[in-house]
Enzyme design. Structure first.
Site, short mmCIF file in Angstrom:
data_model
loop_
_atom_site.label_atom_id
_atom_site.label_comp_id
_atom_site.label_asym_id
_atom_site.label_seq_id
_atom_site.Cartn_x
_atom_site.Cartn_y
_atom_site.Cartn_z
N VAL A 273 0.80 -1.22 0.00
CA VAL A 273 0.00 0.00 0.00
C VAL A 273 0.84 1.28 0.00
CG1 VAL A 273 -0.38 -0.01 2.50
CG2 VAL A 273 -2.04 1.10 1.00
N THR B 99 5.46 -10.02 -7.56
CA THR B 99 4.38 -10.85 -8.09
C THR B 99 3.56 -10.03 -9.10
OG1 THR B 99 3.06 -10.20 -6.20
CG2 THR B 99 4.10 -12.35 -6.07
N SER C 298 7.53 9.14 6.33
CA SER C 298 6.57 9.04 7.43
C SER C 298 5.22 9.60 7.04
CB SER C 298 7.08 9.79 8.66
OG SER C 298 6.12 9.67 9.69
N LYS D 60 14.85 9.09 10.54
CA LYS D 60 13.53 8.46 10.55
C LYS D 60 13.38 7.53 11.77
CE LYS D 60 9.40 7.17 9.28
NZ LYS D 60 9.07 5.88 9.76
N HIS E 242 12.76 9.68 14.69
CA HIS E 242 11.36 10.13 14.57
C HIS E 242 10.45 9.06 15.17
CE1 HIS E 242 7.50 9.65 12.51
NE2 HIS E 242 7.45 10.96 12.38
N ASN E 243 10.71 7.80 14.82
CA ASN E 243 9.86 6.72 15.32
C ASN E 243 10.03 6.52 16.83
OD1 ASN E 243 9.20 6.42 12.64
ND2 ASN E 243 9.19 4.19 12.73
N TYR F 278 7.07 6.66 19.48
CA TYR F 278 6.80 5.72 20.57
C TYR F 278 6.58 6.49 21.88
CZ TYR F 278 8.17 1.18 18.40
OH TYR F 278 8.24 0.04 17.64
C1 6PG Z 1 5.50 6.53 10.18
C2 6PG Z 1 5.39 5.36 11.08
C3 6PG Z 1 5.56 4.10 10.29
C4 6PG Z 1 5.05 2.86 11.00
C5 6PG Z 1 5.93 2.42 12.11
C6 6PG Z 1 5.17 1.78 13.22
O1 6PG Z 1 6.33 7.38 10.48
O2 6PG Z 1 4.76 6.61 9.21
O3 6PG Z 1 6.34 5.41 12.09
O4 6PG Z 1 6.89 4.04 9.90
O5 6PG Z 1 3.76 3.07 11.42
O6 6PG Z 1 6.77 1.46 11.53
O7 6PG Z 1 6.08 1.14 14.00
P1 6PG Z 1 5.72 0.03 15.04
O8 6PG Z 1 5.03 -1.10 14.30
O9 6PG Z 1 7.05 -0.37 15.59
O10 6PG Z 1 4.81 0.66 16.04
#
Ligand code: 6PG
Length: 471
Positions: free
Chosen positions: A13, A35, A129, A183, A186-187, A191
């Site tokens: 997606v 595929t 993101s 990135k 950022h994640n 969290y």
């Molecule tokens: C983003 C999100 C994306 C994804 C994460 C979720 O910035 O668009 O961070 O990268 O939703 O991978 O991470 P978890 O599955 O570890 O919560």
């Protein structure tokens, strides 16, 4: 056939949505998926009538692109990225560029950059993101690699990124794996934000006693404040309005198993922070909270055996407590971002990334999961002082915490009295108190180390290294 301007591999997606976004901004592209069915389905449905052509072999894919080729790879991080790169390598020509838009580990990106540059090929690690919606309508993009590689994709990434008052949510991040490093952090911050919101929800529900529609109202109100206005608060408010459609009629969120998943970027943030020696206790608390939540069966058994304090139902001023929880959330959030930015600052030195922290805050203002009005304040803080040692020292944030710390401490005390875990709120307050204190008890730690291992210590009153005969 005219050559296409851009190539995209991987039609899950995120890949599909980015392809549509790129095409909508006037760039022709070829798409390829391992595929063929997936490619056929995309072409027959969402790509119909668009300036997108399919390829059913990598040879045809590569041959369809104008040179130097620009190829965005949107496949699962890890082995699948290596597999695609290995397949592409013999088909490409010097100067061609591969861009990895997945959540790859930055050290993998560093390795791939070296490997491909040795062959005269370009490799760029680009953080993307914003989830599915962002990919389609405007993500925040964090491209790292050589300046020349960035220039090759600049017109495309600038036009497909989310647009905010001061430009598109993309900038040249820096060399090597810096895009994926940024990135990843950022994640980690994501969290932290999510855990802090979860703790606020727990307190509002378990102490103040709010039901789903009241929770919706509180989060909606908070989303109107300049401090907390953000995508994550907005979707939280929304979540409380969703009722179960499998017949119970209850708020769906209350039927969801309280065991959080994670794909690794939060843990990587913790690992790198420990590795380069930056304290990020709020983000660590958020990762730990997910881990503890995931041992659901064990917690259920423990709940039968281990009891917490017995507390009377809350009988104080409910609105005052709601406001204090909001303040605690905001102060904690400031601490969490202070940690994330401190990590980026140190990583920039260690890995020679030359990161521009104010610019990173700017490109997170739109498109990404942590987008928030608050990021403008962070940008302004770094614009005012690019060498700021810690966000807590910026006048804006210093004053906010001074004004709200009584409420913040009170909320954590109430949680402790009632046995409600608030690991990220507490870790944030501990960070603040540790950072602001001139003297910490690690003089004793040093004494112990010297006592049992002759590890030596320094003194406060004279220079040099000392060892004492403790026994
Ligand atoms: C983003 C999100 C994306 C994804 C994460 C979720 O910035 O668009 O961070 O990268 O939703 O991978 O991470 P978890 O599955 O570890 O919560």
């Amino acid at each position: 056939m005219a050559l296409q301007q851009f190539g995209l591999i991987g039609l899950a997606v995120m890949g599909e949505n980015l392809a549509l976004n790129i095409e909508r901004h006037g760039f022709s592209l070829t798409v390829y998926n391992r595929t063929a069915e997936k490619t056929e389905a995309f072409m027959a449905d969402r790509a119909q009538g668009k300036n997108i052509v399919p390829a059913y072999s990598l040879e045809d894919f590569v041959a369809s692109l104008e040179r130097p080729r620009r190829i965005l790879v949107m496949v699962k991080a890890g082995g699948p990225v290596d597999a695609v790169v290995e397949q592409l390598k013999p088909l490409l020509d010097p100067g061609d560029l591969i861009i990895d838009g997945g959540n790859s580990l930055f050290t993998d990106t560093e390795r791939r950059v070296k490997d491909l540059e040795a062959l005269g090929l370009g490799f760029m690690g680009m953080g993307v993101s914003g989830g599915e919606e962002g990919a389609l309508n405007g993500p925040s993009l964090m491209p790292g690699g050589t300046q020349a590689a960035y220039e090759a994709v600049e017109p495309i990434v600038r036009s497909i990124a989310a647009q905010v008052d001061d430009g598109p949510c993309v900038t040249y991040i820096g060399p090597g794996g810096s895009g994926h490093y940024v990135k990843m952090v950022h994640n980690g911050i994501e969290y932290g934000d999510m855990q802090l919101i979860a703790e606020a929800y727990d307190l509002l529900k378990s102490v103040v006693g709010l039901n789903a529609s009241e929770l919706h109202q509180v989060f909606s109100d908070w989303n109107e404040t300049p401090e907390l206005n953000s995508f994550l608060i907005e979707i939280t408010a929304d979540i409380f309005t969703k009722l179960d459609d499998l017949g119970t009629g209850q708020p769906l969120v209350e039927l969801i198993l309280d065991a959080a998943g994670q794909k690794g970027t939060g843990r990587w943030t913790v690992e790198t922070a420990l590795e380069i020696g930056v304290a990020i206790p709020t983000i660590i608390a958020a990762v730990n909270a997910r881990i503890l939540s995931s041992i659901k069966t064990e917690r259920q058994a423990a709940s039968e055996i281990l009891s917490g304090p017995i507390a009377e139902p809350f009988s104080g001023d409910r609105q005052a407590l709601i406001d204090s929880i909001r303040d605690a959330l905001y102060c904690s959030k400031i601490c969490s971002y202070a940690q994330g930015m401190a990590l980026l600052a140190k990583a920039s030195q260690v890995y020679n990334y030359s990161l521009n922290l104010g610019e990173l805050a700017r490109i997170w203002k739109g498109g990404c999961i942590i987008r928030a009005g608050f990021l403008n304040k962070i940008k302004q803080a770094y614009d005012a002082d690019p060498t700021l040692a810690n966000l807590l020292l910026a006048p804006e944030f210093r004053q906010t915490i001074l004004d709200r710390q009584v409420a913040w401490r009170r909320v954590i005390a109430i949680a402790a009295e009632r046995g409600i875990p608030v690991p990220a709120f507490s870790a944030s307050l501990d960070y603040f108190d540790s950072y602001r204190r001139d003297r910490l008890p690690q003089n004793l730690t040093q004494a112990q180390r010297d006592y049992f291992g002759a590890h030596t210590y320094e003194r406060t009153d004279r220079s040099g290294t000392f060892h004492a005969q403790w026994f």
